[in-house]
Design a protein around this motif. Structure first.
Motif, mmCIF file in Angstrom:
data_model
loop_
_atom_site.group_PDB
_atom_site.id
_atom_site.type_symbol
_atom_site.label_atom_id
_atom_site.label_comp_id
_atom_site.label_asym_id
_atom_site.label_seq_id
_atom_site.Cartn_x
_atom_site.Cartn_y
_atom_site.Cartn_z
ATOM 1 N N TYR A 186 -11.504 18.279 -4.714
ATOM 2 C CA TYR A 186 -11.190 18.213 -6.137
ATOM 3 C C TYR A 186 -10.390 16.949 -6.449
ATOM 4 O O TYR A 186 -10.682 16.238 -7.419
ATOM 5 C CB TYR A 186 -10.401 19.447 -6.549
ATOM 6 N N ALA A 187 -9.380 16.672 -5.632
ATOM 7 C CA ALA A 187 -8.535 15.503 -5.887
ATOM 8 C C ALA A 187 -9.322 14.206 -5.733
ATOM 9 O O ALA A 187 -9.272 13.329 -6.601
ATOM 10 C CB ALA A 187 -7.339 15.515 -4.940
ATOM 11 N N LEU A 188 -10.061 14.083 -4.658
ATOM 12 C CA LEU A 188 -10.783 12.833 -4.395
ATOM 13 C C LEU A 188 -11.919 12.618 -5.378
ATOM 14 O O LEU A 188 -12.151 11.494 -5.832
ATOM 15 C CB LEU A 188 -11.311 12.836 -2.959
ATOM 16 N N GLN A 189 -12.627 13.683 -5.734
ATOM 17 C CA GLN A 189 -13.706 13.511 -6.704
ATOM 18 C C GLN A 189 -13.157 13.122 -8.066
ATOM 19 O O GLN A 189 -13.801 12.392 -8.820
ATOM 20 C CB GLN A 189 -14.527 14.792 -6.804
ATOM 21 N N GLY A 190 -11.952 13.590 -8.377
ATOM 22 C CA GLY A 190 -11.348 13.239 -9.652
ATOM 23 C C GLY A 190 -10.966 11.776 -9.736
ATOM 24 O O GLY A 190 -11.196 11.128 -10.754
ATOM 25 N N HIS A 191 -10.379 11.241 -8.670
ATOM 26 C CA HIS A 191 -9.911 9.846 -8.706
ATOM 27 C C HIS A 191 -10.067 9.213 -7.331
ATOM 28 O O HIS A 191 -9.574 9.751 -6.335
ATOM 29 C CB HIS A 191 -8.451 9.774 -9.153
ATOM 30 N N VAL A 192 -10.721 8.071 -7.309
ATOM 31 C CA VAL A 192 -11.005 7.407 -6.038
ATOM 32 C C VAL A 192 -9.736 6.921 -5.358
ATOM 33 O O VAL A 192 -9.733 6.643 -4.149
ATOM 34 C CB VAL A 192 -11.982 6.227 -6.279
ATOM 35 N N GLY A 193 -8.619 6.849 -6.091
ATOM 36 C CA GLY A 193 -7.362 6.427 -5.499
ATOM 37 C C GLY A 193 -6.844 7.368 -4.427
ATOM 38 O O GLY A 193 -5.949 7.005 -3.662
ATOM 39 N N TYR A 194 -7.402 8.569 -4.340
ATOM 40 C CA TYR A 194 -7.001 9.514 -3.297
ATOM 41 C C TYR A 194 -7.799 9.327 -2.008
ATOM 42 O O TYR A 194 -7.524 10.029 -1.025
ATOM 43 C CB TYR A 194 -7.167 10.952 -3.802
ATOM 44 N N ALA A 195 -8.755 8.415 -2.009
ATOM 45 C CA ALA A 195 -9.611 8.239 -0.833
ATOM 46 C C ALA A 195 -8.837 7.901 0.434
ATOM 47 O O ALA A 195 -9.171 8.414 1.518
ATOM 48 C CB ALA A 195 -10.672 7.169 -1.112
ATOM 49 N N PRO A 196 -7.795 7.077 0.378
ATOM 50 C CA PRO A 196 -7.069 6.793 1.631
ATOM 51 C C PRO A 196 -6.234 7.972 2.131
ATOM 52 O O PRO A 196 -5.951 8.060 3.324
ATOM 53 C CB PRO A 196 -6.164 5.606 1.249
ATOM 54 N N LEU A 197 -5.809 8.885 1.230
ATOM 55 C CA LEU A 197 -4.896 9.953 1.634
ATOM 56 C C LEU A 197 -5.605 11.222 2.075
ATOM 57 O O LEU A 197 -5.141 11.908 2.987
ATOM 58 C CB LEU A 197 -3.961 10.307 0.474
ATOM 59 N N VAL A 198 -6.709 11.552 1.421
ATOM 60 C CA VAL A 198 -7.345 12.849 1.637
ATOM 61 C C VAL A 198 -7.940 13.004 3.035
ATOM 62 O O VAL A 198 -7.655 13.994 3.730
ATOM 63 C CB VAL A 198 -8.397 13.100 0.542
ATOM 64 N N PRO A 199 -8.771 12.080 3.519
ATOM 65 C CA PRO A 199 -9.393 12.288 4.832
ATOM 66 C C PRO A 199 -8.395 12.460 5.977
ATOM 67 O O PRO A 199 -8.607 13.346 6.829
ATOM 68 C CB PRO A 199 -10.270 11.042 5.007
ATOM 69 N N VAL A 341 0.528 6.505 4.792
ATOM 70 C CA VAL A 341 -0.845 6.151 4.440
ATOM 71 C C VAL A 341 -0.923 5.725 2.978
ATOM 72 O O VAL A 341 -1.599 4.751 2.631
ATOM 73 C CB VAL A 341 -1.787 7.341 4.716
ATOM 74 N N GLY A 342 -0.211 6.447 2.107
ATOM 75 C CA GLY A 342 -0.232 6.103 0.698
ATOM 76 C C GLY A 342 0.359 4.738 0.412
ATOM 77 O O GLY A 342 -0.166 3.992 -0.421
ATOM 78 N N THR A 343 1.441 4.394 1.087
ATOM 79 C CA THR A 343 2.056 3.080 0.879
ATOM 80 C C THR A 343 1.115 1.967 1.316
ATOM 81 O O THR A 343 0.976 0.939 0.629
ATOM 82 C CB THR A 343 3.380 2.989 1.647
ATOM 83 N N LEU A 355 0.870 3.076 -12.687
ATOM 84 C CA LEU A 355 1.315 4.269 -11.980
ATOM 85 C C LEU A 355 0.201 5.304 -11.854
ATOM 86 O O LEU A 355 0.128 6.029 -10.868
ATOM 87 C CB LEU A 355 2.529 4.885 -12.673
ATOM 88 N N TYR A 356 -0.693 5.364 -12.852
ATOM 89 C CA TYR A 356 -1.727 6.392 -12.777
ATOM 90 C C TYR A 356 -2.650 6.196 -11.579
ATOM 91 O O TYR A 356 -3.297 7.143 -11.127
ATOM 92 C CB TYR A 356 -2.535 6.450 -14.076
ATOM 93 N N THR A 357 -2.708 4.969 -11.039
ATOM 94 C CA THR A 357 -3.575 4.733 -9.882
ATOM 95 C C THR A 357 -2.992 5.314 -8.597
ATOM 96 O O THR A 357 -3.731 5.507 -7.625
ATOM 97 C CB THR A 357 -3.834 3.233 -9.680
ATOM 98 N N PHE A 358 -1.688 5.591 -8.584
ATOM 99 C CA PHE A 358 -1.102 6.242 -7.405
ATOM 100 C C PHE A 358 -0.075 7.285 -7.852
ATOM 101 O O PHE A 358 0.978 7.445 -7.270
ATOM 102 C CB PHE A 358 -0.481 5.216 -6.441
ATOM 103 N N ARG A 359 -0.459 8.054 -8.872
ATOM 104 C CA ARG A 359 0.444 9.065 -9.420
ATOM 105 C C ARG A 359 0.719 10.178 -8.404
ATOM 106 O O ARG A 359 1.645 10.984 -8.582
ATOM 107 C CB ARG A 359 -0.163 9.653 -10.700
#
Length: 596
Positions: A186-199, A341-343, A355-359
């Motif tokens: 759900y998070a990754l499909q919503g915003h591609v900015g979660y791609a580095p954190l989710v996997p 990973v997020g940093t 900020l919305y790109t890494f909220r």
């Protein structure tokens, strides 16, 4: 083991805490039902996808600042934010409010799941502490992030669930792995900015479960297969949730995956770098910053955020080294992994950083505060057991209840974002629907340097709601879905949304154009103040025609090289609402846009 950490002791309390946590969101849903909302921009595009269901099922997510090398616009990875909310959207009447309510109800489910995950691992007192921290986070999210169907917002609560589900698996449970996969999707499909954190989080949970439940010998293989059952179930759930993007990958060339790979694999701008990435994360980690105050910018000193991170890390290390609470240490490890990973991911951002790109950072800050408080109690109890008075639990529940009510009052008192934009849209839609021919198919275009096409997408939504057949040029295929693309021969007239006094005056002078709507929502006093601001802005910029400045307002506001007074004047004009009109013209036989 501290008394509050006996496994399962917190479980009976989860219902009370969950109810207090979700109360503000439920109250917000009721309050929003009393307001008529006309979505514009991204929110209008999102609801157009809801109107597409079930006949034209969206396969990818919302359109984004994503482009292939040839300029083709791409989308965020997947459509779960539409699929998951559509049933409630339909049941609640299929209105724009129903979309807000459905979005909020998904967040209600996520918040309740987060409380349940914590309550299963800790005791009542720690569960209450988590509820208090989460309520502060909910207040920081505000009406916007809790109910608005904007794709960066819908990923926030699922990301928290992902972190907690990963921790739960590491701490000895098995089936939260399935929840982790669902929340991650759900998070990754919503915003591609979660791609580095989710996997990494899903991988850690899967590997931990596979290693812990592996066969201990030949006689244990059958039992181990039962213990490992969550892994294949999670795979099946993942495939089902990603079926939309998978179908798009097979059916379309280029697919959305191709566009995403082109965009992020070969950026046309420099990345901001590790130093700027660390600075941005620390600025957003202010303990009284975005997670509390609902601010949206990335600015200010790094010192408050650095102090929080150092305090959190110090307590986490002390608890881990002394082996005081393995459950807490595992959660700190998951949060730490996400932070690192997020940093790194933020350091690889190219172009302007918002900020919305890494909220997601605000969710991690809330978890840092939660584990910091938990860790301090663990350290104090390790030195000297504390006898707590019998009335304290009741008082704690009362305090969280007061916080819940206060948070509800806070979020309900907020206005729906972009008030002047959607109020202008309400007037435009009303007038345009009354003026057009329902039997005619209309192409919508815009000359909108102020709202950047946002009102035009709202007009498409408003007209389609009233049964008018309407569409846009091929360049906006990603924004409205391919079935709304119109080419010459497929429409009988053109509606053009024009913002700004200068642009409206030019269109009013055209003999081939019929004005069908005009919206100027500014009260007389605001209008007079706006004229003075416009004249002063023209004076500062050396412009001869103040009316022509409306077309430059947004670019001025976003230009860091402009003097503060210039930016302030332009911002006031935009905030007050800019006059907007809609004009009808006939189709131009020589007009054939790219893609037709």
């Amino acid at each position: 083991m501290p008394p509050d950490r006996e496994p399962g002791r917190g479980w009976p309390a989860w219902g009370v805490v969950a109810a207090l946590v979700v109360l503000p969101v439920l109250v917000l849903v009721g309050a929003l039902a009393q307001r008529t909302w006309y979505p514009t921009g991204d929110q209008a595009q999102a609801e157009l996808r809801m109107l597409s269901l079930p006949d034209d099922v969206p396969l990818v997510g919302a359109a984004g600042r994503i482009n292939a090398d040839d300029g083709t616009q791409g989308n965020h990875p997947g459509p779960l934010m539409f699929w998951a909310t559509w049933p409630a959207y339909k049941v609640l009447g299929g209105s724009s409010w129903a979309f807000e309510a459905a979005t909020a109800l998904v967040n209600v489910a996520g918040l309740a799941a987060a409380v349940a995950l914590v309550a299963r691992r800790v005791g009542r007192a720690t569960t209450l502490w988590f509820g208090a921290v989460t309520l502060v986070l909910v207040g920081g999210y505000g009406l916007d992030a809790l109910s608005q169907p904007w794709n960066p917002w819908v990923a926030l609560v699922p990301f928290t669930v992902l972190v907690l589900a990963t921790w739960s698996v590491l701490d000895g449970t098995r089936w939260p792995l399935v929840l982790a996969v669902a929340a991650a999707s759900y998070a990754l499909q919503g915003h591609v900015g979660y791609a580095p954190l989710v996997p990494p989080l899903v991988l850690v949970a899967t590997v931990a479960l596979a290693w812990r439940e592996r066969p201990r010998g030949p006689d244990d293989r059958v039992a181990a297969l039962r213990r490992l059952a969550p892994i294949p179930v999670a795979v099946v759930v993942g495939v089902l949730l990603w079926s939309g993007p998978l179908v798009d990958l097979v059916r379309h060339d280029p697919s959305n995956v191709d566009i995403l790979v082109e965009h992020f694999g070969d950026p046309d701008e420099e990345v901001i770098g590790l130093g700027n990435g660390v600075e941005a994360v620390l600025q957003a980690s202010n303990p009284v910053g975005p997670w509390v105050a609902a601010s949206t910018g990335v600015s200010g000193s790094i010192l408050p955020g650095l102090a929080l991170v150092l305090a959190w890390a110090g307590v986490a290390v002390a608890v881990a080294v002394r082996r005081l609470d393995a459950t807490l240490t595992r959660l700190n490890a998951v949060v730490g992994l996400a932070l690192v990973v997020g940093t790194i991911a933020v350091s690889r951002v190219f172009g302007a950083l918002f900020l919305y790109t890494f909220r997601w950072i605000v969710a991690l800050v809330a978890l840092e505060v939660f584990t910091l408080g938990w860790g301090l109690v663990v350290l104090v109890r390790a030195r000297r057991p504390i006898a707590l008075p019998g009335w304290l639990p009741v008082a704690a529940v009362g305090a969280v209840a007061v916080l819940s009510v206060g948070t509800a009052v806070r979020v309900v008192g907020q206005e729906i974002p972009y008030e002047n934009s959607w109020r202008t849209e309400a007037e435009l839609s009303r007038q345009t629907v009354a003026a057009v021919d329902p039997a005619t198919t209309y192409l919508v275009r815009w000359e909108d340097p102020v709202y950047l096409g946002g009102l035009a997408f709202g007009l498409v939504l408003g007209l389609e709601r009233e049964g008018v057949t309407v569409g846009v040029d091929p360049a906006y295929r990603a924004a409205v879905e391919p079935h709304r693309v119109l080419c010459p021969g497929g429409y009988g007239a053109v509606l053009t949304v024009v913002t700004g006094l200068g642009g409206i005056a030019a269109w009013q002078d055209r003999p081939d154009a019929r004005q069908v709507a005009l919206a100027d929502i500014r009260p007389p006093a605001v209008r007079q103040a706006g004229e003075r601001d416009r004249e002063r802005l023209a004076e500062l910029l050396g412009a001869d025609d103040p009316a022509a400045l409306d077309g430059l307002l947004s670019s001025i506001v976003l230009d860091p090289s402009q003097p503060a007074e210039v930016v302030d004047l332009a911002g006031r004009l935009v905030d007050a609402g800019v006059p907007t009109a809609v004009f009808e013209t006939g189709p131009d036989p020589a007009d054939r846009p790219p893609g037709c």
